[in-house]
Design an enzyme around this catalytic site. Structure first.
Site, PDB file in Angstrom:
ATOM      1  N   TYR A   1      58.293 -53.155 -27.581  1.00  0.00           N
ATOM      2  CA  TYR A   1      56.911 -53.308 -28.037  1.00  0.00           C
ATOM      3  C   TYR A   1      56.570 -54.766 -28.331  1.00  0.00           C
ATOM      4  CZ  TYR A   1      52.679 -52.747 -30.827  1.00  0.00           C
ATOM      5  OH  TYR A   1      51.410 -52.847 -31.312  1.00  0.00           O
TER       6      TYR A   1
ATOM      7  N   SER B   1      49.125 -57.723 -31.085  1.00  0.00           N
ATOM      8  CA  SER B   1      49.740 -57.207 -32.307  1.00  0.00           C
ATOM      9  C   SER B   1      50.397 -58.352 -33.054  1.00  0.00           C
ATOM     10  CB  SER B   1      50.793 -56.148 -31.978  1.00  0.00           C
ATOM     11  OG  SER B   1      51.544 -55.800 -33.134  1.00  0.00           O
TER      12      SER B   1
ATOM     13  N   LYS C   1      53.813 -57.219 -26.422  1.00  0.00           N
ATOM     14  CA  LYS C   1      52.672 -57.819 -27.096  1.00  0.00           C
ATOM     15  C   LYS C   1      52.748 -59.350 -27.082  1.00  0.00           C
ATOM     16  CE  LYS C   1      50.247 -54.210 -28.134  1.00  0.00           C
ATOM     17  NZ  LYS C   1      48.909 -54.021 -27.540  1.00  0.00           N
TER      18      LYS C   1
ATOM     19  N   SER D   1      41.479 -42.443 -28.973  1.00  0.00           N
ATOM     20  CA  SER D   1      42.146 -42.261 -30.268  1.00  0.00           C
ATOM     21  C   SER D   1      42.237 -43.601 -30.989  1.00  0.00           C
ATOM     22  CB  SER D   1      43.553 -41.673 -30.098  1.00  0.00           C
ATOM     23  OG  SER D   1      44.403 -42.597 -29.452  1.00  0.00           O
TER      24      SER D   1
END
Length: 246
Positions: free
Chosen positions: A141, A128, A145, A11
């Site tokens: 998150y 990120s 990262k 995806s």
């Protein structure tokens, strides 16, 4: 013929990269957990070989990646997940889930592919821009990262003498199934097609670090260079949820 392995290929960015590299005539090993999505990629492109496994399972990852149909020269480690901490209420199980896929899953994959790596190969690790600035709700998150970015920079030092290059990729907001779940404003969001094009161009140039989209990531990076006190005030002003009054 050029050869690439891509994790998280079922995806989002990974799927688009697999499609685009196959369109360019590359041989692609597409890795992911979703067998149906992998088979769909294979049915569209004869040059795509699917590998189905869960990279959070170290034994499975080592077993599946121990024998490959061919040896890539480019390895794109893109798989990742995202969950948010609401209202600053720590959820250790949520934190563990995010770290498990973004950090330990990455480590599992690196351990599994390292016997195949040779001088001249390039490993791209997708981080990120969230790692550059502390943001509300991003305790899990963003921390994961930040760990990814540090791991990549440190590993680059150790692999330099082996002739293996590492590129760390820092995307901003990209329209994917992950970001579809977000309920907050995502400025300067780009499409997966744009993201794939940016990544492929950056890897072709062989840069060590690259950021996209340029304007948004430059803003975040500049904020991240400020003293922590300034970062805190600006992040609260522009990114923190507004207080509600009853």
């Amino acid at each position: 013929m050029s050869r690439v392995l891509i994790t998280g290929a079922t995806s989002g960015i990974g799927k688009q990269l697999a499609h685009d590299y196959a369109q360019q005539g590359w041989q692609v090993i597409a890795c992911g957990r979703n067998e149906a999505a992998l088979n769909e990629l294979r049915d569209k492109h004869a040059s795509i070989t699917p590998l189905q496994f869960d990279l959070t399972d170290i034994d499975q990852t080592l077993a599946i990646l121990s024998e490959l149909p061919f040896t890539p020269t480019l390895w794109i480690l893109n798989a990742g997940g995202c969950e948010y901490i609401d209202d600053g209420v720590m959820d250790a199980k949520l934190m563990a889930r995010v770290m498990q896929i973004n950090v330990l899953g990455l480590a599992n994959t690196i351990e599994a592919i390292q016997p195949h790596l040779k001088s001249g190969h390039r490993v791209a690790i997708v981080g990120s821009i969230a790692s550059e600035l502390a943001l509300p709700r991003a305790e899990a998150y963003g921390a994961s990262k930040a760990a990814v970015g540090y791991l990549a920079r440190s590993l680059r030092l150790d692999w330099a003498r082996k002739g293996i290059d590492i590129t760390c990729v820092f995307p901003g907001f990209v329209a994917t199934p992950l970001t579809e779940k977000n309920t907050f404003e995502m400025p300067m969001m780009i499409s997966v097609e744009h993201a794939s094009q940016s990544i492929r161009k950056g890897l072709e140039k062989g840069v060590a670090n690259f950021y996209f989209p340029a304007r948004f990531t430059w803003i975040i990076r500049l904020l991240g260079m400020l003293p922590y006190g300034w970062q805190y005030r600006l992040a609260r002003r522009f990114f923190a949820p507004k207080r509600t009054t009853s």
